[in-house]
Motif scaffolding. Structure first.
Motif, PDB file in Angstrom:
ATOM      1  N   PHE A  61      35.582  -2.413  56.291  1.00  0.00           N
ATOM      2  CA  PHE A  61      34.325  -2.293  55.566  1.00  0.00           C
ATOM      3  C   PHE A  61      34.065  -0.824  55.243  1.00  0.00           C
ATOM      4  O   PHE A  61      34.402   0.065  56.034  1.00  0.00           O
ATOM      5  CB  PHE A  61      33.161  -2.826  56.402  1.00  0.00           C
ATOM      6  N   ALA A  62      33.439  -0.592  54.091  1.00  0.00           N
ATOM      7  CA  ALA A  62      33.051   0.766  53.705  1.00  0.00           C
ATOM      8  C   ALA A  62      31.705   0.676  52.992  1.00  0.00           C
ATOM      9  O   ALA A  62      31.627   0.751  51.769  1.00  0.00           O
ATOM     10  CB  ALA A  62      34.106   1.407  52.800  1.00  0.00           C
ATOM     11  N   PRO A  63      30.633   0.502  53.747  1.00  0.00           N
ATOM     12  CA  PRO A  63      29.317   0.333  53.130  1.00  0.00           C
ATOM     13  C   PRO A  63      28.776   1.626  52.538  1.00  0.00           C
ATOM     14  O   PRO A  63      29.207   2.727  52.902  1.00  0.00           O
ATOM     15  CB  PRO A  63      28.447  -0.147  54.293  1.00  0.00           C
ATOM     16  N   THR A  66      22.967   4.655  57.581  1.00  0.00           N
ATOM     17  CA  THR A  66      22.002   5.576  56.969  1.00  0.00           C
ATOM     18  C   THR A  66      22.692   6.742  56.282  1.00  0.00           C
ATOM     19  O   THR A  66      22.055   7.495  55.544  1.00  0.00           O
ATOM     20  CB  THR A  66      21.031   6.114  58.034  1.00  0.00           C
ATOM     21  N   MET A  67      24.006   6.882  56.536  1.00  0.00           N
ATOM     22  CA  MET A  67      24.790   7.943  55.897  1.00  0.00           C
ATOM     23  C   MET A  67      26.154   7.379  55.543  1.00  0.00           C
ATOM     24  O   MET A  67      26.639   6.456  56.197  1.00  0.00           O
ATOM     25  CB  MET A  67      24.950   9.137  56.843  1.00  0.00           C
ATOM     26  N   ALA A  68      26.750   7.914  54.501  1.00  0.00           N
ATOM     27  CA  ALA A  68      28.070   7.454  54.073  1.00  0.00           C
ATOM     28  C   ALA A  68      29.007   8.647  54.002  1.00  0.00           C
ATOM     29  O   ALA A  68      29.008   9.406  53.026  1.00  0.00           O
ATOM     30  CB  ALA A  68      27.993   6.752  52.724  1.00  0.00           C
ATOM     31  N   ALA A  69      29.817   8.816  55.044  1.00  0.00           N
ATOM     32  CA  ALA A  69      30.686   9.991  55.140  1.00  0.00           C
ATOM     33  C   ALA A  69      31.689  10.075  54.005  1.00  0.00           C
ATOM     34  O   ALA A  69      32.114  11.173  53.619  1.00  0.00           O
ATOM     35  CB  ALA A  69      31.412   9.987  56.486  1.00  0.00           C
ATOM     36  N   TRP A  70      32.080   8.919  53.446  1.00  0.00           N
ATOM     37  CA  TRP A  70      33.100   8.930  52.395  1.00  0.00           C
ATOM     38  C   TRP A  70      32.624   9.642  51.136  1.00  0.00           C
ATOM     39  O   TRP A  70      33.435   9.989  50.272  1.00  0.00           O
ATOM     40  CB  TRP A  70      33.570   7.514  52.075  1.00  0.00           C
ATOM     41  N   LYS A  71      31.329   9.870  51.013  1.00  0.00           N
ATOM     42  CA  LYS A  71      30.823  10.579  49.840  1.00  0.00           C
ATOM     43  C   LYS A  71      31.246  12.042  49.826  1.00  0.00           C
ATOM     44  O   LYS A  71      31.323  12.656  48.750  1.00  0.00           O
ATOM     45  CB  LYS A  71      29.294  10.481  49.786  1.00  0.00           C
ATOM     46  N   SER A 112      39.122  10.426  51.543  1.00  0.00           N
ATOM     47  CA  SER A 112      39.278   9.103  52.144  1.00  0.00           C
ATOM     48  C   SER A 112      40.574   8.426  51.727  1.00  0.00           C
ATOM     49  O   SER A 112      41.067   8.634  50.610  1.00  0.00           O
ATOM     50  CB  SER A 112      38.095   8.209  51.765  1.00  0.00           C
ATOM     51  N   TYR A 113      41.094   7.625  52.635  1.00  0.00           N
ATOM     52  CA  TYR A 113      42.300   6.832  52.412  1.00  0.00           C
ATOM     53  C   TYR A 113      41.960   5.383  52.758  1.00  0.00           C
ATOM     54  O   TYR A 113      41.152   5.122  53.652  1.00  0.00           O
ATOM     55  CB  TYR A 113      43.447   7.321  53.301  1.00  0.00           C
ATOM     56  N   TYR A 114      42.600   4.463  52.042  1.00  0.00           N
ATOM     57  CA  TYR A 114      42.313   3.048  52.304  1.00  0.00           C
ATOM     58  C   TYR A 114      43.627   2.266  52.287  1.00  0.00           C
ATOM     59  O   TYR A 114      44.427   2.400  51.356  1.00  0.00           O
ATOM     60  CB  TYR A 114      41.362   2.470  51.256  1.00  0.00           C
ATOM     61  N   LYS A 166      38.212   1.487  45.711  1.00  0.00           N
ATOM     62  CA  LYS A 166      37.876   2.118  44.426  1.00  0.00           C
ATOM     63  C   LYS A 166      36.519   2.796  44.501  1.00  0.00           C
ATOM     64  O   LYS A 166      36.337   3.912  44.001  1.00  0.00           O
ATOM     65  CB  LYS A 166      37.891   1.071  43.308  1.00  0.00           C
ATOM     66  N   LYS A 167      35.559   2.137  45.144  1.00  0.00           N
ATOM     67  CA  LYS A 167      34.204   2.684  45.250  1.00  0.00           C
ATOM     68  C   LYS A 167      34.195   4.032  45.956  1.00  0.00           C
ATOM     69  O   LYS A 167      33.498   4.957  45.533  1.00  0.00           O
ATOM     70  CB  LYS A 167      33.303   1.709  46.008  1.00  0.00           C
ATOM     71  N   ILE A 168      34.987   4.155  47.016  1.00  0.00           N
ATOM     72  CA  ILE A 168      34.967   5.394  47.789  1.00  0.00           C
ATOM     73  C   ILE A 168      35.990   6.411  47.288  1.00  0.00           C
ATOM     74  O   ILE A 168      36.183   7.456  47.892  1.00  0.00           O
ATOM     75  CB  ILE A 168      35.180   5.113  49.294  1.00  0.00           C
ATOM     76  N   ASN A 169      36.642   6.071  46.161  1.00  0.00           N
ATOM     77  CA  ASN A 169      37.615   6.972  45.537  1.00  0.00           C
ATOM     78  C   ASN A 169      38.724   7.348  46.509  1.00  0.00           C
ATOM     79  O   ASN A 169      39.107   8.512  46.644  1.00  0.00           O
ATOM     80  CB  ASN A 169      36.912   8.236  45.019  1.00  0.00           C
ATOM     81  N   ALA A 170      39.243   6.339  47.190  1.00  0.00           N
ATOM     82  CA  ALA A 170      40.241   6.571  48.232  1.00  0.00           C
ATOM     83  C   ALA A 170      41.654   6.593  47.669  1.00  0.00           C
ATOM     84  O   ALA A 170      41.961   5.928  46.677  1.00  0.00           O
ATOM     85  CB  ALA A 170      40.142   5.479  49.297  1.00  0.00           C
ATOM     86  N   VAL A 171      42.506   7.358  48.330  1.00  0.00           N
ATOM     87  CA  VAL A 171      43.945   7.235  48.115  1.00  0.00           C
ATOM     88  C   VAL A 171      44.334   5.887  48.720  1.00  0.00           C
ATOM     89  O   VAL A 171      44.153   5.670  49.917  1.00  0.00           O
ATOM     90  CB  VAL A 171      44.716   8.377  48.800  1.00  0.00           C
ATOM     91  N   THR A 172      44.848   4.985  47.896  1.00  0.00           N
ATOM     92  CA  THR A 172      44.992   3.594  48.321  1.00  0.00           C
ATOM     93  C   THR A 172      46.445   3.189  48.484  1.00  0.00           C
ATOM     94  O   THR A 172      47.292   3.485  47.638  1.00  0.00           O
ATOM     95  CB  THR A 172      44.306   2.657  47.315  1.00  0.00           C
TER      96      THR A 172
END
Length: 259
Positions: free
Chosen positions: A124-126, A196-201, A205-207, A226-232
């Motif tokens: 999960f990556a809320p 309350t915070m989203a560190a991936w911003k 990030s990698y997924y 895709k939302k967190i702009n991760a290397v996938t």
């Protein structure tokens, strides 16, 4: 002093000097092996810290320090607190890795200044203000989720048959029986707690998408990556690629550690 005595004295002096130099040499070797980076691993629901047992030796072989956190699985706040204590105890940079529910934990805990990168493993990556439970809206309900059961206290667990068929269907039966017996039930209301915070911003990030996942829909995983702009990276694996394909998972973590 005769020749024999002189030779003995010289040998003794050389041995003493060599022994004194050993700590310096050892320190130099450690300093050259990513000694400032620790990988902190956060397990998911229905699991414990041993979920990373196949990845840990691969990371240690590359000179990385590794700590696998034992989440209490009693609430998001409790799990974030357990992660933060380990992060705070490290002397250098941290690569924070979360599997499944652990992705929600690292999203919150990863805002620490010590964390230099995040790795989501079928996780999960809320976003800020979201909880884990709402992320699957609009996606098919995976077979594993449909099989979850609750005890009288509201803790959720997976029946052994579902661990074998949906959680880790690419592992041997002996492994899934052990996983079912040692699983960590999670308090159901934890999935309702919002980050309350989203560190991936603000963190690289990698997924790792598990294409054969029956716990978190692979389509949802791709959307989150895709939302967190991760290397996938996509692996043909069940919900537990760190157990069925540990090298691929370790390679992604190593890439994050080299940033």
């Amino acid at each position: 002093m005769n020749t024999t005595s002189l030779r003995a004295t010289l040998i003794a002096s050389a041995l003493i000097a060599g022994a004194a130099a050993l700590p310096v040499q050892a320190a130099a070797q450690v300093q050259g092996k990513d000694s400032d980076t620790t990988v902190v691993l956060i397990h998911g629901a229905f699991a414990d810290g041993s979920a990373w047992n196949k990845v840990i030796p691969l990371l240690q072989a590359k000179g990385l320090k590794v700590v696998s956190v034992q989440n209490p699985l009693t609430s998001l706040g409790d799990d974030v607190g357990a992660a933060q204590r380990v992060i705070d105890a490290q002397s250098g940079n941290v690569v924070l890795v979360g599997h499944s529910w652990g992705g929600t934990v690292i999203t919150q805990a990863g805002v620490s200044d010590k964390v230099k990168a995040l790795v989501y493993v079928a996780a999960f990556a809320p976003s800020e203000g979201q909880n884990s439970g709402e992320l699957g809206k609009g996606y098919p309900v995976p077979a594993g989720i449909a099989s979850i059961q609750a005890d009288a206290s509201g803790y959720l667990y997976l029946p052994a048959a579902s661990v074998a068929a949906n959680f880790a269907q690419d592992l041997p039966a002996a492994d899934t029986k052990l996983m079912a017996a040692t699983q960590g039930p999670i308090f159901g209301k934890a999935f309702e707690e919002k980050v309350t915070m989203a560190a991936w911003k603000s963190k690289p990030s990698y997924y790792i998408v598990a294409a054969k996942d029956r716990m978190i829909d692979p389509g949802l995983q791709q959307a989150l990556a895709k939302k967190i702009n991760a290397v996938t990276t996509t692996v043909q694996a069940s919900h537990v690629p760190m157990l069925s394909q540990p090298k691929q998972v370790a390679d992604v973590i190593l890439a994050a550690a080299k940033r």
